[in-house]
Write an enzyme that holds these catalytic residues in place. Sequence first.
Site, PDB file in Angstrom:
ATOM      1  N   TYR A  70      43.628 -37.407  27.739  1.00 25.16           N
ATOM      2  CA  TYR A  70      44.061 -36.946  29.067  1.00 25.16           C
ATOM      3  C   TYR A  70      45.334 -37.651  29.525  1.00 25.16           C
ATOM      4  CZ  TYR A  70      39.223 -35.183  29.500  1.00 25.16           C
ATOM      5  OH  TYR A  70      38.011 -34.543  29.310  1.00 25.16           O
ATOM      6  N   ASP A  92      35.280 -39.972  35.093  1.00 21.22           N
ATOM      7  CA  ASP A  92      35.347 -39.560  33.687  1.00 21.22           C
ATOM      8  C   ASP A  92      36.785 -39.260  33.280  1.00 21.22           C
ATOM      9  OD1 ASP A  92      33.629 -38.159  31.281  1.00 21.22           O
ATOM     10  OD2 ASP A  92      35.470 -37.049  31.696  1.00 21.22           O
ATOM     11  N   HIS A 121      34.867 -37.673  21.375  1.00 20.47           N
ATOM     12  CA  HIS A 121      35.292 -36.511  22.150  1.00 20.47           C
ATOM     13  C   HIS A 121      34.981 -35.167  21.474  1.00 20.47           C
ATOM     14  CE1 HIS A 121      38.472 -35.418  25.421  1.00 20.47           C
ATOM     15  NE2 HIS A 121      37.514 -34.520  25.372  1.00 20.47           N
ATOM     16  N   LYS A 134      36.810 -41.496  26.415  1.00 21.82           N
ATOM     17  CA  LYS A 134      36.469 -40.859  25.139  1.00 21.82           C
ATOM     18  C   LYS A 134      37.563 -41.122  24.107  1.00 21.82           C
ATOM     19  CE  LYS A 134      35.026 -36.971  28.054  1.00 21.82           C
ATOM     20  NZ  LYS A 134      36.007 -37.218  29.137  1.00 21.82           N
TER      21      LYS A 134
END
Length: 275
Positions: free
Chosen positions: A36, A31, A94, A61
């Site tokens: 990120y 994930d 998200h 996401k």
Amino acid sequence: MIGFGVFQITDLQLCEQVVSDAISVGYRLLDTASVYKNESAVGAAIHKSGIPREEFFVTSKAYMPEMGYEKTKEAFERTLSKMGLDYLDLYLIHQPFADYYGAWRAMEELYKKGLIRAIGVSNFPSDRIIDLCYNTDTIPAVNQIELHPFYQREDELEILKEYKIQPQAWAPFAEGLNNMFSNPVLTKIANTHGKSVAQVILRWNVERNVITIPKSTHKNRMEENFNIWDFELSDNDMAEISKLDLHRPQMLDTRNPNEVKRVYGFKDNPVITSL
């Protein structure tokens, strides 16, 4: 039912190494997210593993600046390009903000084309989940939310079950807040089973049919988190853990104005929580 998350692992070399370690341990659900800033490292670890692509379940996401019909299509193409993949197994909205209805229309098209095997959401409270279900052709496959012993969300889990939406727990250890790893109730249960508190927490979520995606940069902890299949919690264990519920979020409250501002500014100022 158990995967590997990479939130906060922004060093790409480190991220690739820890994902490679996770794969070697046995994790296949991976994930990540555009915000990120490590999608390329996750993709690199997948390719270098030598394991067939179809054995992995890869999630990413789209963040708020990527919401909207055209923006989400572009965001998805960027994600595929960074990861070096032909498709995603799961693509999530998200946060429940910005033009997520436009984003959902784009994701439905990508889903129908086979570029995404499943589409879902993250951090959606029950009212927004229900509203989305009433106004779209495709019910979300997953809602990835804050779930841990201090925020158990039983009522919300019932609503997800009603709509046949799979719950998935991010930050299942809540970053260790409220001294979770030394909590007397969890410690006693762990000692009874000869397991760690972390293993008890993961097992507790699994027994509630909640998928978990714990993160660690240490291989021994990855192995520990993965080793939860040789014991079960008793009804009494579950009842004792239920008493720990504080009935409020510890990490993210999408109805708190300060938290809304925080998540909108997260890309430039990655503060974990303002609660």
